[in-house]
Motif scaffolding. Structure first.
Motif, PDB file in Angstrom:
ATOM      1  N   GLN B 269       0.829  -1.199   0.000  1.00  0.00           N
ATOM      2  CA  GLN B 269       0.000   0.000   0.000  1.00  0.00           C
ATOM      3  C   GLN B 269       0.869   1.258   0.000  1.00  0.00           C
ATOM      4  O   GLN B 269       0.578   2.224  -0.695  1.00  0.00           O
ATOM      5  CB  GLN B 269      -0.923   0.007   1.228  1.00  0.00           C
ATOM      6  CG  GLN B 269      -1.968  -1.092   1.199  1.00  0.00           C
ATOM      7  CD  GLN B 269      -3.036  -0.813   0.168  1.00  0.00           C
ATOM      8  OE1 GLN B 269      -3.612   0.256   0.131  1.00  0.00           O
ATOM      9  NE2 GLN B 269      -3.285  -1.776  -0.692  1.00  0.00           N
ATOM     10  N   LYS B 286      -4.528   9.752   3.086  1.00  0.00           N
ATOM     11  CA  LYS B 286      -5.497   9.251   2.111  1.00  0.00           C
ATOM     12  C   LYS B 286      -5.482   7.732   1.978  1.00  0.00           C
ATOM     13  O   LYS B 286      -6.478   7.140   1.588  1.00  0.00           O
ATOM     14  CB  LYS B 286      -5.199   9.873   0.733  1.00  0.00           C
ATOM     15  CG  LYS B 286      -5.392  11.358   0.697  1.00  0.00           C
ATOM     16  CD  LYS B 286      -6.858  11.697   0.772  1.00  0.00           C
ATOM     17  CE  LYS B 286      -7.065  13.087   1.284  1.00  0.00           C
ATOM     18  NZ  LYS B 286      -8.477  13.368   1.543  1.00  0.00           N
ATOM     19  N   VAL B 287      -4.349   7.126   2.223  1.00  0.00           N
ATOM     20  CA  VAL B 287      -4.244   5.687   1.962  1.00  0.00           C
ATOM     21  C   VAL B 287      -4.055   4.884   3.246  1.00  0.00           C
ATOM     22  O   VAL B 287      -4.815   3.953   3.524  1.00  0.00           O
ATOM     23  CB  VAL B 287      -3.081   5.399   0.981  1.00  0.00           C
ATOM     24  CG1 VAL B 287      -2.887   3.899   0.807  1.00  0.00           C
ATOM     25  CG2 VAL B 287      -3.342   6.064  -0.361  1.00  0.00           C
ATOM     26  N   PRO B 290      -6.672   5.869   6.812  1.00  0.00           N
ATOM     27  CA  PRO B 290      -8.074   5.418   6.756  1.00  0.00           C
ATOM     28  C   PRO B 290      -8.199   3.911   6.972  1.00  0.00           C
ATOM     29  O   PRO B 290      -9.122   3.453   7.644  1.00  0.00           O
ATOM     30  CB  PRO B 290      -8.514   5.806   5.337  1.00  0.00           C
ATOM     31  CG  PRO B 290      -7.629   6.930   4.956  1.00  0.00           C
ATOM     32  CD  PRO B 290      -6.312   6.667   5.628  1.00  0.00           C
ATOM     33  N   GLN B 291      -7.245   3.154   6.426  1.00  0.00           N
ATOM     34  CA  GLN B 291      -7.308   1.706   6.612  1.00  0.00           C
ATOM     35  C   GLN B 291      -6.893   1.310   8.022  1.00  0.00           C
ATOM     36  O   GLN B 291      -7.497   0.438   8.649  1.00  0.00           O
ATOM     37  CB  GLN B 291      -6.399   1.009   5.608  1.00  0.00           C
ATOM     38  CG  GLN B 291      -6.807   1.223   4.168  1.00  0.00           C
ATOM     39  CD  GLN B 291      -5.907   0.471   3.213  1.00  0.00           C
ATOM     40  OE1 GLN B 291      -5.817  -0.747   3.256  1.00  0.00           O
ATOM     41  NE2 GLN B 291      -5.205   1.194   2.368  1.00  0.00           N
ATOM     42  N   ARG B 294      -9.556   2.109  10.557  1.00  0.00           N
ATOM     43  CA  ARG B 294     -10.658   1.161  10.408  1.00  0.00           C
ATOM     44  C   ARG B 294     -10.347  -0.148  11.150  1.00  0.00           C
ATOM     45  O   ARG B 294     -11.183  -0.674  11.868  1.00  0.00           O
ATOM     46  CB  ARG B 294     -10.840   0.882   8.918  1.00  0.00           C
ATOM     47  CG  ARG B 294     -12.127   0.269   8.548  1.00  0.00           C
ATOM     48  CD  ARG B 294     -12.349   0.405   7.069  1.00  0.00           C
ATOM     49  NE  ARG B 294     -12.603   1.785   6.693  1.00  0.00           N
ATOM     50  CZ  ARG B 294     -12.991   2.148   5.476  1.00  0.00           C
ATOM     51  NH1 ARG B 294     -13.152   1.228   4.536  1.00  0.00           N
ATOM     52  NH2 ARG B 294     -13.227   3.405   5.196  1.00  0.00           N
ATOM     53  N   ILE B 372     -17.418  -2.709   2.393  1.00  0.00           N
ATOM     54  CA  ILE B 372     -16.212  -2.870   1.607  1.00  0.00           C
ATOM     55  C   ILE B 372     -15.558  -4.183   1.978  1.00  0.00           C
ATOM     56  O   ILE B 372     -15.258  -4.417   3.135  1.00  0.00           O
ATOM     57  CB  ILE B 372     -15.215  -1.741   1.897  1.00  0.00           C
ATOM     58  CG1 ILE B 372     -15.888  -0.407   1.672  1.00  0.00           C
ATOM     59  CG2 ILE B 372     -13.978  -1.893   1.053  1.00  0.00           C
ATOM     60  CD1 ILE B 372     -15.199   0.723   2.365  1.00  0.00           C
ATOM     61  N   ASN B 373     -15.366  -4.994   1.003  1.00  0.00           N
ATOM     62  CA  ASN B 373     -14.744  -6.272   1.297  1.00  0.00           C
ATOM     63  C   ASN B 373     -13.236  -6.097   1.366  1.00  0.00           C
ATOM     64  O   ASN B 373     -12.520  -6.284   0.398  1.00  0.00           O
ATOM     65  CB  ASN B 373     -15.135  -7.272   0.219  1.00  0.00           C
ATOM     66  CG  ASN B 373     -14.855  -8.668   0.654  1.00  0.00           C
ATOM     67  OD1 ASN B 373     -14.197  -8.885   1.673  1.00  0.00           O
ATOM     68  ND2 ASN B 373     -15.349  -9.617  -0.099  1.00  0.00           N
ATOM     69  N   MET B 374     -12.753  -5.723   2.552  1.00  0.00           N
ATOM     70  CA  MET B 374     -11.316  -5.453   2.673  1.00  0.00           C
ATOM     71  C   MET B 374     -10.509  -6.746   2.677  1.00  0.00           C
ATOM     72  O   MET B 374      -9.334  -6.750   2.375  1.00  0.00           O
ATOM     73  CB  MET B 374     -11.024  -4.689   3.962  1.00  0.00           C
ATOM     74  CG  MET B 374     -11.621  -3.306   3.972  1.00  0.00           C
ATOM     75  SD  MET B 374     -10.413  -2.030   4.255  1.00  0.00           S
ATOM     76  CE  MET B 374      -9.425  -2.711   5.563  1.00  0.00           C
ATOM     77  N   ALA B 376     -10.798  -9.486   0.841  1.00  0.00           N
ATOM     78  CA  ALA B 376     -10.432 -10.056  -0.449  1.00  0.00           C
ATOM     79  C   ALA B 376      -9.288  -9.281  -1.062  1.00  0.00           C
ATOM     80  O   ALA B 376      -9.234  -8.069  -0.970  1.00  0.00           O
ATOM     81  CB  ALA B 376     -11.637 -10.022  -1.386  1.00  0.00           C
ATOM     82  N   ASP B 377      -8.378  -9.975  -1.633  1.00  0.00           N
ATOM     83  CA  ASP B 377      -7.191  -9.326  -2.184  1.00  0.00           C
ATOM     84  C   ASP B 377      -7.371  -9.080  -3.674  1.00  0.00           C
ATOM     85  O   ASP B 377      -7.569  -9.984  -4.423  1.00  0.00           O
ATOM     86  CB  ASP B 377      -5.977 -10.220  -1.951  1.00  0.00           C
ATOM     87  CG  ASP B 377      -4.703  -9.455  -2.183  1.00  0.00           C
ATOM     88  OD1 ASP B 377      -4.163  -8.910  -1.212  1.00  0.00           O
ATOM     89  OD2 ASP B 377      -4.260  -9.400  -3.344  1.00  0.00           O
TER      90      ASP B 377
END
Lengths: 247, 377
Positions: B269, B286-287, B290-291, B294, B372-374, B376-377
């Motif tokens: 990421q 921004k990247v 947020p993740q 969460r 959001i399906n986090m 799944a890759d």
């Protein structure tokens, strides 16, 4: 460095700890040239292209990209990254953003483009990679092939002069490889300067202007595809080709 | 051929209430035994608790219909056998529990602040809230408005913070502590992971020092030592000094929680963000964050609940929060001995807030997982 080179690596050396991963690498890439890099795993292919946009730092030698030398100077690094797009083996899409937001992120924040304009640009890029209908989905809802095409669109949205591909199809199921390679072929035909690390030899034969073979951190052989595949000079190249072509 | 592909209903024994009972409560003899035991306890205690807290309880009047004004008039003092809780102590002192010793003429300012707090927080919590963007502007300026409203200024009479008390102090400490510690924690977490040794060492030292010290010590530090660091003549408010201590304490914990989230973000990421030209701060804002945030939501809520409850420690340095007011009520000779009622009420108020926080975190987790399906890759 020759006059029309857009990328120039001279005598580049790099170590990971004590491990000498790049040894005296020299590589000149002309504008619009398509280079395919291959070699056994651990040969330094990925490291070499990651040095070109400074995801890895080289310790000796010079790397010049589009007239900018990569040094510790952060400003130079930023301007090089704006010129160079990169596509990763694992796609590395941002999972919390929709496809469209993945693509508009850099234009909006790096290029300060108005949102509406960026979204229009995103749709154009999605047309190029042939999945405009997925714009509002999230990466987790897409297949691997679709994700990789979004990743390509994301890079293209920054209008790079050079695209680096780091084994873009290695993480894909076989039936999805073609859709990604087709996009890459279109890109090559559009005149993009490309360096592609891949084991897809069919792709290499159709697209590459030049093959680069690496082993143990060195560039062992460079040749046009026809010569490379039919009449390689080095024994290591011959061995490698026999292993990957006759399986 | 059709019969084969047609789907059938599941066997009756596994569905419905009976099926549920069988699967969950009586699946084997140990489970059955435990179920019966728990059922026995519930039958024994639930009616008794309901009776004591509600049906046999006094609210304003005792069983003779007289308005209760001291402990001797409580039904449970007059008739220990049958009387329930005597909530009159809460009724009589409700103002103190809510506002402390805030002047009655000015109490509309506290009520208005409470109302504005709801307007400021609710849109922040629910992203589908209508006109959320406009409400959030209010959320940003709310702390400033609330400060002047509660404290005085702009023509409002000044109310010194030593008159504040009860839920007001608890909410001011809890909300301000959480709201200030969050951004501070993010900065500390990023700082600890920084490549610059000076920054990462400083952040690490700060976090480890604060985490290694009990909150009470920090409260004493705020009360006693903080004034020594201030320039001469500057007199810092007591509540403000405690707020500094609480915020520092919470930010260290928040930093560690967020750092945990940051560690879960794959290297790819960062590389992708860098390769499209984002700067360090753009990449983080921004990247990465947020993740990371969460992922850390459950722990963020967990430490926030912890802090909200830990604000009761301020009684040590002389601030009267909800629990402090409760203890004051107990010390009052007219109401001596009504500890059950006071502690029950204080617990209930804390429980309402912390339970709401905990349910909100569950809601958020669920929403983020389905939206959001986090994974799944």
């Amino acid at each position: 460095m020759s006059e029309d080179s857009i990328i120039s690596l001279q005598n580049v050396n790099k170590w990971f700890g004590d491990f000498h991963v790049l040894k005296d690498v020299d590589l000149e890439v002309k504008k619009k040239e398509r280079i395919v890099v291959c070699g056994p795993s651990g040969s330094g292919k990925s490291t070499m292209i990651r040095c070109i946009n400074r995801l890895e730092e080289h310790q000796e030698g010079t790397i010049i990209v589009d007239g900018i030398e990569l040094t510790g100077n952060l400003k130079n690094i930023d301007s090089v990254r704006k010129e160079v797009g990169m596509v990763f083996q694992q796609f590395n899409l941002f999972p919390h953003l929709s496809v469209k937001e993945n693509i508009t992120l850099a234009p909006i924040w790096v290029k300060k483009m108005p949102k509406a304009e960026a979204e229009e640009l995103a749709m154009q890029q999605l047309e190029i990679v042939k999945i405009p209908e997925q714009a509002d989905k999230y990466p987790g809802q897409l297949s691997g092939g679709q994700q990789q095409r979004v990743a390509i669109a994301r890079s293209l949205a920054m209008k790079p002069n050079i695209m680096l591909f780091d084994e873009p199809t290695s993480a894909l199921d076989p039936e999805m490889i073609k859709e990604v390679l087709d996009v890459m072929i279109d890109l090559a035909e559009g005149g993009m300067t490309m360096i592609v690390v891949t084991h897809e030899m069919g792709f290499a034969k159709t697209v590459a202007d030049r093959m680069v073979f690496m082993d143990e951190g060195r560039i062992v052989e460079q040749a046009v595809p026809e010569k490379f595949f039919n009449n390689p000079e080095s024994d290591r190249t011959k061995l490698f080709l026999s292993q990957i072509l006759n399986h | 051929m059709n019969e084969i592909t047609e789907s059938r209903k599941p066997p009756v024994a596994t569905t419905g209430i009976l099926g549920w009972l069988r699967m969950n409560l009586f699946s084997n003899w140990i489970n059955s035994l435990i179920s019966l035991f728990v059922l026995y306890i519930l039958i024994q205690f639930v009616p008794w608790i309901l009776n004591w807290t509600i049906f046999a309880a006094d609210f304003k009047y005792n069983f003779n219909g007289e308005q209760i004004i001291n402990r001797e008039m409580c039904s449970r003092v007059l008739d220990p056998e049958n009387g329930g809780a005597c909530w009159a102590i809460i009724y009589v002192r409700f103002y103190q529990f809510m506002y402390g010793f805030y002047p009655r003429d000015e109490v509309w300012r506290v009520n208005l602040s409470y109302a504005m707090l709801v307007v400021a927080v609710v849109p922040l919590l629910f992203d589908k809230f209508p006109f959320r963007k406009h409400f959030l502007k209010f959320t940003y300026i709310f702390p400033i408005i609330a400060f002047f409203l509660l404290n005085g200024g702009f023509g409002l009479e000044s109310v010194s913070t030593n008159k504040w008390g009860g839920l007001l102090v608890t909410l001011v400490l809890g909300c301000t502590g959480i709201a200030l510690a969050f951004p501070l924690g993010i900065v500390l977490a990023l700082g600890r992971r920084s490549n610059l040794p000076v920054i990462s060492t400083m952040c690490t030292l700060f976090i480890e020092f604060i985490r290694g010290v009990p909150l009470i010590t920090l409260l004493f530090f705020g009360m006693v030592m903080l004034p020594l660091f201030l320039p001469e003549g500057v007199n810092m408010d007591g509540l403000a000094r405690v707020l500094v201590a609480v915020t520092l304490f919470q930010s260290a914990y928040m930093a560690e929680v967020i750092r945990g989230g940051l560690q879960a973000i794959p290297q790819g990421q960062y590389e992708a963000a860098r390769s499209i030209g984002l700067s360090y701060w753009q990449m983080n804002m921004k990247v990465v964050l947020p993740q990371a945030i969460r992922i850390s939501i459950p722990s963020i809520v967990n430490t926030s609940i912890g802090l909200f409850k830990d604000t009761t420690l301020v009684i040590i340095v002389g601030l009267l929060d909800l629990l402090g007011i409760g203890r004051g009520a107990l010390a009052d000779t007219t109401w001596l001995g009504l500890a059950y009622e006071v502690y029950f009420f204080v617990s209930l108020v804390f429980f309402i807030f912390t339970f709401a926080m905990s349910r909100y975190s569950l809601y958020l987790e669920k929403k983020l997982k389905t939206g959001i399906n986090m994974g799944a890759d």
